[in-house]
Scaffold this motif. Structure first.
Motif, PDB file in Angstrom:
ATOM      1  N   VAL A  84       0.871  -1.177   0.000  1.00 49.37           N
ATOM      2  CA  VAL A  84       0.000   0.000   0.000  1.00 49.37           C
ATOM      3  C   VAL A  84       0.906   1.225   0.000  1.00 49.37           C
ATOM      4  CG1 VAL A  84      -1.775   1.307   1.226  1.00 49.37           C
ATOM      5  CG2 VAL A  84      -1.779  -1.193   1.358  1.00 49.37           C
ATOM      6  N   SER A  85       0.783   2.056  -1.025  1.00 52.46           N
ATOM      7  CA  SER A  85       1.591   3.279  -1.095  1.00 52.46           C
ATOM      8  C   SER A  85       0.685   4.491  -1.052  1.00 52.46           C
ATOM      9  CB  SER A  85       2.413   3.313  -2.398  1.00 52.46           C
ATOM     10  OG  SER A  85       3.364   2.274  -2.404  1.00 52.46           O
ATOM     11  N   ILE A  86       1.108   5.480  -0.263  1.00 43.59           N
ATOM     12  CA  ILE A  86       0.406   6.762  -0.200  1.00 43.59           C
ATOM     13  C   ILE A  86       1.355   7.811  -0.762  1.00 43.59           C
ATOM     14  CG2 ILE A  86      -0.723   8.463   1.263  1.00 43.59           C
ATOM     15  CD1 ILE A  86      -2.211   5.779   1.210  1.00 43.59           C
ATOM     16  N   LEU A  87       0.962   8.408  -1.888  1.00 43.10           N
ATOM     17  CA  LEU A  87       1.794   9.412  -2.566  1.00 43.10           C
ATOM     18  C   LEU A  87       3.222   8.897  -2.768  1.00 43.10           C
ATOM     19  CD1 LEU A  87       0.284  12.396  -0.644  1.00 43.10           C
ATOM     20  CD2 LEU A  87       0.052  12.011  -3.093  1.00 43.10           C
ATOM     21  N   GLY A  88       3.301   7.623  -3.180  1.00 45.98           N
ATOM     22  CA  GLY A  88       4.587   7.049  -3.534  1.00 45.98           C
ATOM     23  C   GLY A  88       5.373   6.446  -2.389  1.00 45.98           C
ATOM     24  N   HIS A  89       4.838   6.511  -1.161  1.00 46.68           N
ATOM     25  CA  HIS A  89       5.559   5.981   0.001  1.00 46.68           C
ATOM     26  C   HIS A  89       4.846   4.748   0.532  1.00 46.68           C
ATOM     27  CE1 HIS A  89       8.153   9.519   0.215  1.00 46.68           C
ATOM     28  NE2 HIS A  89       7.072  10.245  -0.023  1.00 46.68           N
ATOM     29  N   ASP A  90       5.561   3.641   0.648  1.00 42.48           N
ATOM     30  CA  ASP A  90       5.010   2.382   1.125  1.00 42.48           C
ATOM     31  C   ASP A  90       4.730   2.478   2.628  1.00 42.48           C
ATOM     32  OD1 ASP A  90       4.407  -0.196   1.870  1.00 42.48           O
ATOM     33  OD2 ASP A  90       6.180  -1.121   0.977  1.00 42.48           O
ATOM     34  N   VAL A  91       3.460   2.380   3.003  1.00 44.50           N
ATOM     35  CA  VAL A  91       3.106   2.562   4.420  1.00 44.50           C
ATOM     36  C   VAL A  91       3.504   1.360   5.269  1.00 44.50           C
ATOM     37  CG1 VAL A  91       1.194   4.131   3.891  1.00 44.50           C
ATOM     38  CG2 VAL A  91       0.716   1.702   4.201  1.00 44.50           C
ATOM     39  N   PHE A  92       3.818   0.231   4.627  1.00 44.29           N
ATOM     40  CA  PHE A  92       4.245  -0.960   5.365  1.00 44.29           C
ATOM     41  C   PHE A  92       5.759  -1.136   5.389  1.00 44.29           C
ATOM     42  CE2 PHE A  92      -0.169  -2.241   4.365  1.00 44.29           C
ATOM     43  CZ  PHE A  92      -0.580  -2.611   5.631  1.00 44.29           C
TER      44      PHE A  92
END
Length: 267
Positions: free
Chosen positions: A78-86
């Motif tokens: 899961v990425s938010i604005l290109g950053h993997d939240v995991f």
């Protein structure tokens, strides 16, 4: 509402939300299957589908709030604005600062309207620097104006937030998110506890926030999805069946299962 606003939003850099091969289990029960989702920045995307199809699970995976249940396991990304939240080393506090969450029932804190709006800001900013009363007042007014609540509550800011109407409480809960400058707002049936007038008021507010924020909204109300979103995702049994422009999903769905659901043949 949505049809007149639809346009070509294009690809503005990384997607606001992007999942790849996302699977999720509650214990032995698999709730999400290989979910690939791309949510564009600055628009409203609605998620529809029968109860239990995985909409809320997917929503709550985006900011990892799902992990509060100790028996959840995920694979995929899961990425938010290109950053993997995991990713290793990711701080949950920072994830949830960037991703605000609005729940089905308004959940104002049992403190004043003022302290509700400033709660998250004080939590994040006060530990980093000294914040003046003037700055707090400015943030307070700006946030309440953004949610169309300032004129209603400006003379009772020190009164308990629990004394507001349900519609006002839900607007306040959205206002509480804004001072920490989230980029994405997740909304889990934000109008389900409201009467028709309250629903209309909160929908108008959500539409007003569009552009400044990316909004992903779960709704059981298909009229609301059609009225108040740019794009629509149809989920069934933990899978994404269809995702497209809202008007196209409702008027000419590509998948027969989407058509069956929209036309009320099951669900």
């Amino acid at each position: 509402m949505a049809d007149e606003h639809h346009g070509d939003h294009g690809d503005h850099g990384p997607y606001a939300i992007e999942t790849r091969g996302l699977n999720l289990w509650y214990g032995d029960f698999q709730a999400l299957y290989d979910v690939d989702l791309e949510v564009k920045q600055g628009i409203i995307t609605s998620m529809i589908g029968p109860s239990g199809c995985g909409k809320t699970t997917l929503l709550r995976t985006c900011n990892r709030i799902i992990e509060r249940l100790g028996y959840v396991r995920t694979t995929g990304s899961v990425s938010i604005l290109g950053h993997d939240v995991f990713a290793d080393g990711v701080e949950l506090v920072q994830v949830r600062k960037r991703i605000g969450m609005v729940f089905q029932r308004p959940n104002p804190l049992p403190i004043s309207i003022r302290d509700n709006v400033l709660f998250g800001f004080r939590l994040h900013e006060a530990r980093l620097r000294k914040v003046s009363a003037a700055e707090e007042d400015e943030i307070l007014e700006s946030s309440l104006r953004q949610v169309l609540l300032w004129d209603t509550v400006k003379d009772r800011l020190d009164k308990p937030a629990t004394g507001l109407s349900l519609e006002e409480q839900q607007k306040l809960c959205i206002a509480r998110l804004l001072p920490v400058k989230p980029e994405v707002l997740l909304m889990d049936e934000p109008c389900s506890a409201l009467d028709p007038a309250g629903t209309e008021a909160v929908e108008e507010l959500i539409w007003k926030l569009r552009g400044d924020y990316t909004i992903l909204i779960v709704t059981h109300n298909m009229a609301q999805a059609r009225r108040a979103s740019d794009e629509c995702v149809f989920m069934l049994l933990g899978r994404i069946i269809e995702h497209g422009r809202t008007d196209e999903v409702f008027l000419s769905p590509e998948n027969s299962q989407t058509a069956d659901y929209i036309e009320g043949r099951y669900g």
